[in-house]
Design a protein around this motif. Sequence first.
Motif, PDB file in Angstrom:
ATOM      1  N   UNK A 112       0.829  -1.205   0.000  1.00 19.09           N
ATOM      2  CA  UNK A 112       0.000   0.000   0.000  1.00 19.09           C
ATOM      3  C   UNK A 112       0.859   1.249   0.000  1.00 19.09           C
ATOM      4  N   UNK A 113       0.292   2.326  -0.553  1.00 20.71           N
ATOM      5  CA  UNK A 113       0.900   3.647  -0.512  1.00 20.71           C
ATOM      6  C   UNK A 113      -0.032   4.537   0.311  1.00 20.71           C
ATOM      7  N   UNK A 114       0.153   4.589   1.642  1.00 24.00           N
ATOM      8  CA  UNK A 114      -0.786   5.329   2.489  1.00 24.00           C
ATOM      9  C   UNK A 114      -0.449   6.819   2.562  1.00 24.00           C
ATOM     10  N   UNK A 115      -1.494   7.616   2.705  1.00 23.30           N
ATOM     11  CA  UNK A 115      -1.355   9.032   3.015  1.00 23.30           C
ATOM     12  C   UNK A 115      -2.018   9.248   4.371  1.00 23.30           C
ATOM     13  N   UNK A 116      -1.267   9.809   5.310  1.00 20.86           N
ATOM     14  CA  UNK A 116      -1.709   9.889   6.695  1.00 20.86           C
ATOM     15  C   UNK A 116      -1.805  11.325   7.170  1.00 20.86           C
ATOM     16  N   UNK A 117      -2.963  11.670   7.730  1.00 21.83           N
ATOM     17  CA  UNK A 117      -3.102  12.908   8.496  1.00 21.83           C
ATOM     18  C   UNK A 117      -3.263  12.505   9.952  1.00 21.83           C
ATOM     19  N   UNK A 118      -2.292  12.892  10.762  1.00 18.66           N
ATOM     20  CA  UNK A 118      -2.257  12.550  12.174  1.00 18.66           C
ATOM     21  C   UNK A 118      -2.134  13.856  12.944  1.00 18.66           C
ATOM     22  N   UNK A 119      -3.205  14.231  13.649  1.00 15.89           N
ATOM     23  CA  UNK A 119      -3.190  15.542  14.287  1.00 15.89           C
ATOM     24  C   UNK A 119      -3.187  16.622  13.225  1.00 15.89           C
ATOM     25  N   UNK A 120      -2.173  17.483  13.249  1.00 16.55           N
ATOM     26  CA  UNK A 120      -2.104  18.556  12.249  1.00 16.55           C
ATOM     27  C   UNK A 120      -0.992  18.347  11.231  1.00 16.55           C
ATOM     28  N   UNK A 121      -0.501  17.114  11.120  1.00 17.50           N
ATOM     29  CA  UNK A 121       0.563  16.794  10.178  1.00 17.50           C
ATOM     30  C   UNK A 121       0.042  15.811   9.139  1.00 17.50           C
ATOM     31  N   UNK A 122       0.344  16.074   7.865  1.00 16.74           N
ATOM     32  CA  UNK A 122      -0.016  15.169   6.780  1.00 16.74           C
ATOM     33  C   UNK A 122       1.259  14.719   6.080  1.00 16.74           C
ATOM     34  N   UNK A 123       1.378  13.413   5.838  1.00 16.80           N
ATOM     35  CA  UNK A 123       2.592  12.874   5.233  1.00 16.80           C
ATOM     36  C   UNK A 123       2.230  11.693   4.334  1.00 16.80           C
ATOM     37  N   UNK A 124       2.911  11.586   3.194  1.00 14.05           N
ATOM     38  CA  UNK A 124       2.814  10.420   2.328  1.00 14.05           C
ATOM     39  C   UNK A 124       3.809   9.380   2.845  1.00 14.05           C
ATOM     40  N   UNK A 125       3.305   8.369   3.504  1.00 11.67           N
ATOM     41  CA  UNK A 125       4.173   7.371   4.109  1.00 11.67           C
ATOM     42  C   UNK A 125       4.899   6.550   3.052  1.00 11.67           C
ATOM     43  N   UNK A 126       6.062   6.039   3.435  1.00 16.58           N
ATOM     44  CA  UNK A 126       6.747   5.069   2.573  1.00 16.58           C
ATOM     45  C   UNK A 126       5.843   3.861   2.382  1.00 16.58           C
ATOM     46  N   UNK A 127       5.991   3.141   1.276  1.00 16.82           N
ATOM     47  CA  UNK A 127       5.126   1.984   1.030  1.00 16.82           C
ATOM     48  C   UNK A 127       5.170   0.975   2.178  1.00 16.82           C
ATOM     49  N   UNK A 128       4.013   0.374   2.436  1.00 16.39           N
ATOM     50  CA  UNK A 128       3.871  -0.666   3.451  1.00 16.39           C
ATOM     51  C   UNK A 128       3.573  -1.986   2.747  1.00 16.39           C
ATOM     52  N   UNK A 129       4.266  -3.044   3.126  1.00 15.03           N
ATOM     53  CA  UNK A 129       3.973  -4.386   2.640  1.00 15.03           C
ATOM     54  C   UNK A 129       3.562  -5.256   3.817  1.00 15.03           C
ATOM     55  N   UNK A 130       2.395  -5.903   3.721  1.00 11.63           N
ATOM     56  CA  UNK A 130       1.900  -6.775   4.773  1.00 11.63           C
ATOM     57  C   UNK A 130       1.597  -8.151   4.199  1.00 11.63           C
ATOM     58  N   UNK A 131       1.894  -9.174   4.999  1.00 13.19           N
ATOM     59  CA  UNK A 131       1.652 -10.556   4.596  1.00 13.19           C
ATOM     60  C   UNK A 131       0.823 -11.255   5.673  1.00 13.19           C
ATOM     61  N   UNK A 132      -0.199 -11.989   5.245  1.00 15.52           N
ATOM     62  CA  UNK A 132      -0.990 -12.789   6.182  1.00 15.52           C
ATOM     63  C   UNK A 132      -1.559 -13.997   5.441  1.00 15.52           C
ATOM     64  N   UNK A 133      -2.107 -14.926   6.212  1.00 14.03           N
ATOM     65  CA  UNK A 133      -2.752 -16.111   5.642  1.00 14.03           C
ATOM     66  C   UNK A 133      -4.198 -16.149   6.085  1.00 14.03           C
ATOM     67  N   UNK A 134      -5.055 -16.703   5.229  1.00 12.86           N
ATOM     68  CA  UNK A 134      -6.459 -16.853   5.601  1.00 12.86           C
ATOM     69  C   UNK A 134      -7.056 -18.082   4.928  1.00 12.86           C
ATOM     70  N   UNK A 135      -8.058 -18.639   5.624  1.00 10.94           N
ATOM     71  CA  UNK A 135      -8.718 -19.834   5.116  1.00 10.94           C
ATOM     72  C   UNK A 135      -9.604 -20.440   6.190  1.00 10.94           C
TER      73      UNK A 135
END
Length: 253
Positions: A76-99
């Motif tokens: 993902x390429x997230x854009x975050x507004x936290x309080x009064x700061x907005x930043x384009x975060x570095x890419x996040x990679x997440x891995x999980x399993x489901x079934x």
Amino acid sequence: MLNTTTDDRRPSLARRAALTLAGAAALAGLVGAYAPNSAYAEPGSAPIESATDFSDCPALPAGVDPARWRCEVHTAAPRLTLGKVTVDLAPITMTHAEGPMPDGTAGQVWGAMHSAPTAVPGGLTGTEAGEHTRRLPLAIKPEYGGRSDFYTGQFSLRFRLSSPLLTHGCTVGASAPVDFRLKRSGPSEWVSQDPPVIKFSAYDDTFTAPAAEHCGPLTGPLDRRLGLPAASGNLMTYDATYTFRMYDHLPVA
């Protein structure tokens, strides 16, 4: 630069940071030594893990059928507004399993998360770009917060803050992570069938942002700089792609 408060005994973050930096420089001759480096990378400059890397796929629960479980890797390429700061975060990679579990209920197993620090605009003091900002950088890095439910779009993150003047472990969400409940912005799109690649967008504008913790003597001024804690006005937008592979088709380690 931030203005000082009306009480001279409570200087602003900029003034306190400058005094701290000056004292350190006098002791160690470090004036001008705090130049930008890879720990304070500009938004979008961090490398991204391959979306087809299944090395973080977790072990499956006992008794399940590997042919009915899949390992998902999403970036993902997230854009975050936290309080009064907005930043384009570095890419996040997440891995999980489901079934399906042996009793027929839906199961999930967390794998891993990878990201990198991203420079916060304005640096530690909130100043415009220039020499002072370069000497006093501030970076933010999302870290897994210990809770996830990818069937419902819920997961938690902590945000590690780093700067030469902040203590190690300075974190937003240290005691209780920030909980997100992502909502889809529209339908998913199949980009490719073989390999399977699906694109989607999501957002959350309802989460609460807590105060920073474990940041040393600058904790209070840092919270005022970031506008934390913030019960409203926060936003995470989330443009992502994901791929998957069934466990009976994963490479044997």
